[in-house]
Scaffold this motif. Structure first.
Motif, PDB file in Angstrom:
ATOM      1  N   ILE A 141      86.141   9.978 -13.255  1.00 25.36           N
ATOM      2  CA  ILE A 141      85.824   9.123 -14.496  1.00 25.36           C
ATOM      3  C   ILE A 141      86.203   9.736 -15.742  1.00 25.36           C
ATOM      4  O   ILE A 141      86.544   9.095 -16.764  1.00 25.36           O
ATOM      5  CB  ILE A 141      84.151   8.972 -14.392  1.00 25.36           C
ATOM      6  N   ALA A 142      86.006  11.211 -15.959  1.00 29.12           N
ATOM      7  CA  ALA A 142      86.260  11.780 -17.453  1.00 29.12           C
ATOM      8  C   ALA A 142      87.763  11.557 -17.504  1.00 29.12           C
ATOM      9  O   ALA A 142      88.170  11.309 -18.530  1.00 29.12           O
ATOM     10  CB  ALA A 142      85.829  13.188 -17.236  1.00 29.12           C
ATOM     11  N   ARG A 143      88.618  11.708 -16.419  1.00 31.07           N
ATOM     12  CA  ARG A 143      90.058  11.695 -16.587  1.00 31.07           C
ATOM     13  C   ARG A 143      90.528  10.131 -16.955  1.00 31.07           C
ATOM     14  O   ARG A 143      91.276  10.119 -17.938  1.00 31.07           O
ATOM     15  CB  ARG A 143      90.807  11.937 -15.140  1.00 31.07           C
ATOM     16  N   GLU A 144      89.701   9.283 -16.355  1.00 34.98           N
ATOM     17  CA  GLU A 144      90.206   8.071 -16.788  1.00 34.98           C
ATOM     18  C   GLU A 144      89.683   7.593 -18.012  1.00 34.98           C
ATOM     19  O   GLU A 144      90.424   6.732 -18.609  1.00 34.98           O
ATOM     20  CB  GLU A 144      89.458   7.035 -15.661  1.00 34.98           C
ATOM     21  N   ALA A 190      81.249  13.157 -17.348  1.00 32.25           N
ATOM     22  CA  ALA A 190      82.028  12.216 -17.844  1.00 32.25           C
ATOM     23  C   ALA A 190      83.119  12.221 -18.934  1.00 32.25           C
ATOM     24  O   ALA A 190      83.796  11.550 -19.317  1.00 32.25           O
ATOM     25  CB  ALA A 190      81.008  10.981 -18.167  1.00 32.25           C
ATOM     26  N   GLY A 191      82.999  13.524 -19.317  1.00 30.23           N
ATOM     27  CA  GLY A 191      84.012  14.099 -20.376  1.00 30.23           C
ATOM     28  C   GLY A 191      83.751  13.847 -21.810  1.00 30.23           C
ATOM     29  O   GLY A 191      84.950  14.094 -22.456  1.00 30.23           O
ATOM     30  N   GLN A 192      82.581  13.618 -22.089  1.00 31.48           N
ATOM     31  CA  GLN A 192      82.417  13.367 -23.701  1.00 31.48           C
ATOM     32  C   GLN A 192      82.737  14.581 -24.336  1.00 31.48           C
ATOM     33  O   GLN A 192      83.272  14.663 -25.608  1.00 31.48           O
ATOM     34  CB  GLN A 192      81.117  12.694 -23.988  1.00 31.48           C
ATOM     35  N   MET A 193      82.195  15.681 -24.204  1.00 35.07           N
ATOM     36  CA  MET A 193      82.362  16.925 -24.600  1.00 35.07           C
ATOM     37  C   MET A 193      83.837  17.408 -24.860  1.00 35.07           C
ATOM     38  O   MET A 193      84.346  17.888 -25.766  1.00 35.07           O
ATOM     39  CB  MET A 193      81.491  18.194 -24.131  1.00 35.07           C
ATOM     40  N   THR A 214      75.034   9.951  -5.074  1.00 36.37           N
ATOM     41  CA  THR A 214      73.963   9.455  -5.144  1.00 36.37           C
ATOM     42  C   THR A 214      73.614   8.669  -6.658  1.00 36.37           C
ATOM     43  O   THR A 214      73.537   7.655  -6.718  1.00 36.37           O
ATOM     44  CB  THR A 214      72.449  10.252  -5.272  1.00 36.37           C
ATOM     45  N   ALA A 215      74.185   9.361  -7.825  1.00 40.84           N
ATOM     46  CA  ALA A 215      73.934   8.804  -9.064  1.00 40.84           C
ATOM     47  C   ALA A 215      75.373   8.762  -9.752  1.00 40.84           C
ATOM     48  O   ALA A 215      75.354   8.496 -11.063  1.00 40.84           O
ATOM     49  CB  ALA A 215      72.933   9.722  -9.832  1.00 40.84           C
ATOM     50  N   THR A 216      76.420   8.513  -9.200  1.00 42.39           N
ATOM     51  CA  THR A 216      77.796   8.561 -10.177  1.00 42.39           C
ATOM     52  C   THR A 216      77.591   7.335 -11.059  1.00 42.39           C
ATOM     53  O   THR A 216      77.986   7.557 -12.244  1.00 42.39           O
ATOM     54  CB  THR A 216      78.845   8.469  -9.247  1.00 42.39           C
TER      55      THR A 216
END
Length: 226
Positions: free
Chosen positions: A95-98, A69-72, A17-19
């Motif tokens: 998304i985090a990986r990219e 999304a991987g910020q931490m 839904t909210a990716t």
């Protein structure tokens, strides 16, 4: 609603839904004023949580439980940690990986699945920012105990604080448009959560940390020590 049912609902929301909403929110892309406050609040909370960990994490294994999304994960890896970035949403994990820059890639392992999976192993620290905010008190206590028991130095996590303002804002549905509103947050207070942990048989010690309130973002950090 059980832990499993809530987890599956959260997965559906973030993976289907909210990716794109969360991808945009966690990027540098322009967003609405409301979402600007959420972005600023999340940045402030992440910094407050990271302040509880050593600046030098070389040799430490850290679980980013609900990495989004991987910020931490990127911040932890920049400090030298070996990071397991876990999220229930495969889309957000991708998304985090990219987004992870090349110099940090060897330090981060990505995993799409349940943060409570015991096969993930043990850690020196566990970080869980805004990934446990949808769970009811008994389920949250069990989840926290499971994570803390596998963490050598404990964990830092956030909950939605039990405030009238937060609940009024949430009921009004102003954080996101109706079409992509997230599952309902469950507010918690430190005394009630500490009691739930004791009732669950946990010996971990709970301590409230910083509370961040930036417009439409309100979150309470807590620390759990084994």
């Amino acid at each position: 609603m059980s832990y499993e049912a809530t987890r599956d609902r959260v997965e559906t929301y973030f993976d289907r839904t909210a990716t794109q909403v969360w991808a945009r929110l966690t990027s540098d892309a322009p967003v609405s004023r409301i979402r600007q406050t959420v972005r600023a609040g999340r940045d402030t909370m992440r910094a407050a949580m990271l302040a509880r960990l050593p600046a030098d994490l070389r040799g430490a294994r850290v679980l980013d439980a609900g990495c989004g999304a991987g910020q931490m994960s990127a911040e932890l890896a920049a400090r030298g940690a070996d990071v397991l970035a876990c999220d229930i949403s495969p889309a957000l994990v991708e998304i985090a990986r990219e987004r992870l820059t090349y110099p940090l890639k060897p330090r981060v392992t990505f995993h799409a699945g349940d943060m409570l999976d015991p096969s993930l192993g043990r850690f020196d620290y566990v970080m869980a920012m805004d990934s446990l905010i949808y769970y009811a008190e008994p389920d949250l206590a069990l989840a926290l105990d499971a994570l803390a028991s596998r963490s050598r130095h404990g964990m830092v996590f956030t909950v939605a604080p039990r405030t009238a303002l937060l609940m009024a804002m949430w009921r009004a549905g102003r954080l996101f448009p109706r079409a992509d509103r997230s599952p309902t947050m469950v507010p918690h207070s430190a005394p009630r959560l500490a009691r739930a942990l004791r009732d669950a048989g946990s010996a971990a010690q709970l301590a409230p940390l910083d509370r961040v309130a930036r417009g439409f973002y309100i979150s309470q950090a807590m620390e759990l020590r084994p």
